[in-house]
Design a protein around this motif. Structure first.
Motif, PDB file in Angstrom:
ATOM      1  N   VAL A  82     -11.466  58.690 -21.080  1.00  0.00           N
ATOM      2  CA  VAL A  82     -10.903  57.355 -20.879  1.00  0.00           C
ATOM      3  C   VAL A  82     -11.136  56.960 -19.426  1.00  0.00           C
ATOM      4  O   VAL A  82     -10.690  57.651 -18.505  1.00  0.00           O
ATOM      5  N   ASP A  83     -11.875  55.881 -19.230  1.00  0.00           N
ATOM      6  CA  ASP A  83     -12.160  55.336 -17.905  1.00  0.00           C
ATOM      7  C   ASP A  83     -11.256  54.125 -17.706  1.00  0.00           C
ATOM      8  O   ASP A  83     -11.431  53.090 -18.363  1.00  0.00           O
ATOM      9  N   MET A  84     -10.287  54.247 -16.821  1.00  0.00           N
ATOM     10  CA  MET A  84      -9.295  53.190 -16.636  1.00  0.00           C
ATOM     11  C   MET A  84      -9.878  51.913 -16.043  1.00  0.00           C
ATOM     12  O   MET A  84      -9.244  50.856 -16.101  1.00  0.00           O
ATOM     13  N   ALA A  97      -9.120  59.921 -17.719  1.00  0.00           N
ATOM     14  CA  ALA A  97      -8.356  60.897 -18.506  1.00  0.00           C
ATOM     15  C   ALA A  97      -9.259  61.422 -19.617  1.00  0.00           C
ATOM     16  O   ALA A  97      -9.720  60.666 -20.465  1.00  0.00           O
ATOM     17  N   SER A  98      -9.492  62.712 -19.600  1.00  0.00           N
ATOM     18  CA  SER A  98     -10.447  63.329 -20.522  1.00  0.00           C
ATOM     19  C   SER A  98      -9.734  63.874 -21.757  1.00  0.00           C
ATOM     20  O   SER A  98      -8.601  64.346 -21.681  1.00  0.00           O
ATOM     21  N   TYR A  99     -10.426  63.803 -22.896  1.00  0.00           N
ATOM     22  CA  TYR A  99      -9.861  64.263 -24.167  1.00  0.00           C
ATOM     23  C   TYR A  99     -10.282  65.700 -24.429  1.00  0.00           C
ATOM     24  O   TYR A  99     -11.456  66.064 -24.275  1.00  0.00           O
ATOM     25  N   CYS A 100      -9.322  66.525 -24.819  1.00  0.00           N
ATOM     26  CA  CYS A 100      -9.543  67.944 -25.066  1.00  0.00           C
ATOM     27  C   CYS A 100      -9.143  68.274 -26.504  1.00  0.00           C
ATOM     28  O   CYS A 100      -8.311  67.587 -27.102  1.00  0.00           O
ATOM     29  N   HIS A 101      -9.728  69.343 -27.046  1.00  0.00           N
ATOM     30  CA  HIS A 101      -9.354  69.778 -28.391  1.00  0.00           C
ATOM     31  C   HIS A 101      -7.858  70.049 -28.481  1.00  0.00           C
ATOM     32  O   HIS A 101      -7.233  69.800 -29.522  1.00  0.00           O
ATOM     33  N   PRO A 147     -13.848  60.108 -10.313  1.00  0.00           N
ATOM     34  CA  PRO A 147     -12.797  60.538 -11.228  1.00  0.00           C
ATOM     35  C   PRO A 147     -13.285  60.790 -12.647  1.00  0.00           C
ATOM     36  O   PRO A 147     -12.824  61.723 -13.314  1.00  0.00           O
ATOM     37  N   VAL A 148     -14.232  59.977 -13.130  1.00  0.00           N
ATOM     38  CA  VAL A 148     -14.765  60.187 -14.484  1.00  0.00           C
ATOM     39  C   VAL A 148     -15.503  61.519 -14.566  1.00  0.00           C
ATOM     40  O   VAL A 148     -15.429  62.215 -15.593  1.00  0.00           O
ATOM     41  N   PHE A 167     -14.567  55.467 -22.630  1.00  0.00           N
ATOM     42  CA  PHE A 167     -13.880  54.466 -23.440  1.00  0.00           C
ATOM     43  C   PHE A 167     -12.760  53.876 -22.599  1.00  0.00           C
ATOM     44  O   PHE A 167     -12.240  54.518 -21.685  1.00  0.00           O
ATOM     45  N   SER A 168     -12.363  52.671 -22.918  1.00  0.00           N
ATOM     46  CA  SER A 168     -11.201  52.082 -22.265  1.00  0.00           C
ATOM     47  C   SER A 168      -9.933  52.708 -22.846  1.00  0.00           C
ATOM     48  O   SER A 168      -9.954  53.320 -23.916  1.00  0.00           O
ATOM     49  N   LEU A 169      -8.807  52.536 -22.147  1.00  0.00           N
ATOM     50  CA  LEU A 169      -7.532  53.083 -22.625  1.00  0.00           C
ATOM     51  C   LEU A 169      -7.165  52.517 -23.988  1.00  0.00           C
ATOM     52  O   LEU A 169      -6.665  53.240 -24.860  1.00  0.00           O
ATOM     53  N   CYS A 170      -7.439  51.245 -24.214  1.00  0.00           N
ATOM     54  CA  CYS A 170      -7.052  50.622 -25.479  1.00  0.00           C
ATOM     55  C   CYS A 170      -7.875  51.142 -26.656  1.00  0.00           C
ATOM     56  O   CYS A 170      -7.516  50.928 -27.808  1.00  0.00           O
ATOM     57  N   ARG A 171      -8.974  51.851 -26.369  1.00  0.00           N
ATOM     58  CA  ARG A 171      -9.841  52.358 -27.435  1.00  0.00           C
ATOM     59  C   ARG A 171      -9.688  53.874 -27.634  1.00  0.00           C
ATOM     60  O   ARG A 171     -10.579  54.532 -28.147  1.00  0.00           O
ATOM     61  N   LEU A 172      -8.555  54.411 -27.244  1.00  0.00           N
ATOM     62  CA  LEU A 172      -8.360  55.855 -27.357  1.00  0.00           C
ATOM     63  C   LEU A 172      -8.513  56.352 -28.788  1.00  0.00           C
ATOM     64  O   LEU A 172      -9.097  57.416 -29.033  1.00  0.00           O
ATOM     65  N   ASN A 173      -8.023  55.612 -29.765  1.00  0.00           N
ATOM     66  CA  ASN A 173      -8.159  56.061 -31.155  1.00  0.00           C
ATOM     67  C   ASN A 173      -9.620  56.076 -31.607  1.00  0.00           C
ATOM     68  O   ASN A 173     -10.016  56.921 -32.418  1.00  0.00           O
ATOM     69  N   GLU A 174     -10.428  55.160 -31.078  1.00  0.00           N
ATOM     70  CA  GLU A 174     -11.868  55.205 -31.367  1.00  0.00           C
ATOM     71  C   GLU A 174     -12.491  56.445 -30.746  1.00  0.00           C
ATOM     72  O   GLU A 174     -13.374  57.081 -31.339  1.00  0.00           O
TER      73      GLU A 174
END
Length: 376
Positions: free
Chosen positions: A370-372, A44-48, A165-166, A348-355
């Motif tokens: 996010v790499d599951m 799951a990729s992070y976007c602006h 997927p990544v 990053f792992s899912l648990c580190r999304l805020n990082e």
């Protein structure tokens, strides 16, 4: 639904605007209509836009909080609706797919779905990414920052066998958006395009797409890390530091290179504006030759200011570009695989999304994903 599936899943949820995500156990989503598929999210990729939504500045806002964000993700089909549509039946459990954000459950009746002639955003079968009634994964409804997500079979695309997927997740928004913006420019091979924000998530992909499409490419950025990333790609594009070079000087250099006599015929044929900065917009406009196209992808909260003289006397066209149709998505994925487009990313792992979000604000370019499969 397969009996072996869990009843709950882990997800990063937005509990309030302007607050960090919270990792929670939530109910597993369930397909509710014939086009629906359940996907096990793998990246799951992070976007602006995720940031804009998390700050409460996005329209439409989620119908309710808590909310699961992410509108660019990839994963594996695990289940259908009990009576799947013919389109959903094209996908089998185990298929790897990419999922863009728009448009979940397009109505097929509104003027966008039924009457749009836009070749970039409209599909045959009365399906438009601009549908007036559709929802959007990760925006108005839950998305990919979770172990599972429900998706619309008309919206997704199978992944090329060579693509992980990544690698695919960032292409579902960043890749599709910049690919579609280049298509909207309607350039001919050998014409020039300026990509403003060339070292960012969209920009570094745009540099590669534009070169492989046969255009002459000028990449512009104004920060050290994105400029280094753009240069390190070694695409052959000319990379410009907007802090050190003036647009007017670049225009004159291009004119000399092309053997042009008049300033009006010097510069780039199209400029794609990716940052939300007014300075970036102004730089891109100044690079354009007469009758050029300014393609706007970003949408700053307070908009852009433009000169009417550019529109009237130089005949500059300002064109907005959102994302692309499912047909465009599939074309982009095939193009990316054939031309080996590089997605520069950190995982990053899912648990580190805020990082991950903290890293995003450092503005170092590329994509954050996010790499599951990561536990830490």
């Amino acid at each position: 639904m397969a009996a072996s599936l869990p009843k709950t899943m882990l997800a990063q949820v937005l509990v309030d605007f302007g607050k960090p995500y919270e990792l929670r156990s939530v109910p597993l989503p369930v397909p509710s209509g014939p086009h629906d598929l359940l996907v096990k999210v793998e990246a799951a990729s992070y976007c602006h836009t995720d940031y804009v939504l998390a700050q409460g500045q996005m329209f439409p806002l989620p119908k309710q909080l808590p909310h699961i964000g992410c509108h660019e993700f990839a994963g594996t089909i695990v289940a259908h609706f009990e009576n799947p549509s013919s389109r959903a039946s094209e996908f089998k459990p185990g298929d790897k797919v990419g999922v863009p954000g728009r448009a979940f459950h397009a109505c097929g009746r509104c003027f966008e779905c039924h009457g749009s002639k836009d070749p970039v955003a409209h599909d045959d079968g009365n399906y438009s990414v601009h549908c007036l009634e559709a929802e959007n994964n990760g925006l108005s409804r839950d998305g990919g920052f979770a172990e599972y997500a429900v998706v619309d079979a008309r919206q997704i695309a199978p992944l090329p066998s060579s693509m992980t997927p990544v690698e695919a997740a960032p292409l579902m928004c960043a890749g599709l958006t910049i690919f579609s913006a280049l298509k909207r420019a309607k350039l001919q091979a050998g014409e020039r395009v300026g990509i403003i924000g060339a070292g960012g998530g969209l920009g570094h992909l745009g540099l590669q797409y534009a070169l492989k499409m046969g255009y002459k490419v000028l990449g512009v950025d104004a920060a050290d890390a994105p400029l280094a990333l753009a240069n390190d790609l070694n695409t052959g594009a000319r990379i410009v530091d907007a802090r050190r070079e003036k647009a007017a000087d670049i225009v004159q250099q291009l004119g000399l290179e092309d053997g042009k006599k008049y300033t009006a015929e010097m510069g780039v044929d199209a400029a794609i504006i990716l940052p939300e900065s007014q300075l970036a917009f102004d730089f891109g406009m100044a690079l354009l030759k007469a009758h050029g196209k300014c393609i706007i992808v970003s949408f700053p909260e307070h908009g852009f200011h433009f000169s009417a003289r550019d529109i009237v006397f130089r005949d500059i066209s300002i064109i907005g570009s959102l994302v692309g149709s499912n047909k465009m998505l599939r074309e982009m994925l095939a193009f990316s695989a054939v031309h080996r487009i590089q997605v520069i990313s950190r995982t990053f792992s899912l648990c580190r999304l805020n990082e991950l979000v903290e890293e995003y604000h450092k503005g170092e370019g590329g994509k954050l994903v996010v790499d599951m499969s990561r536990n830490q």
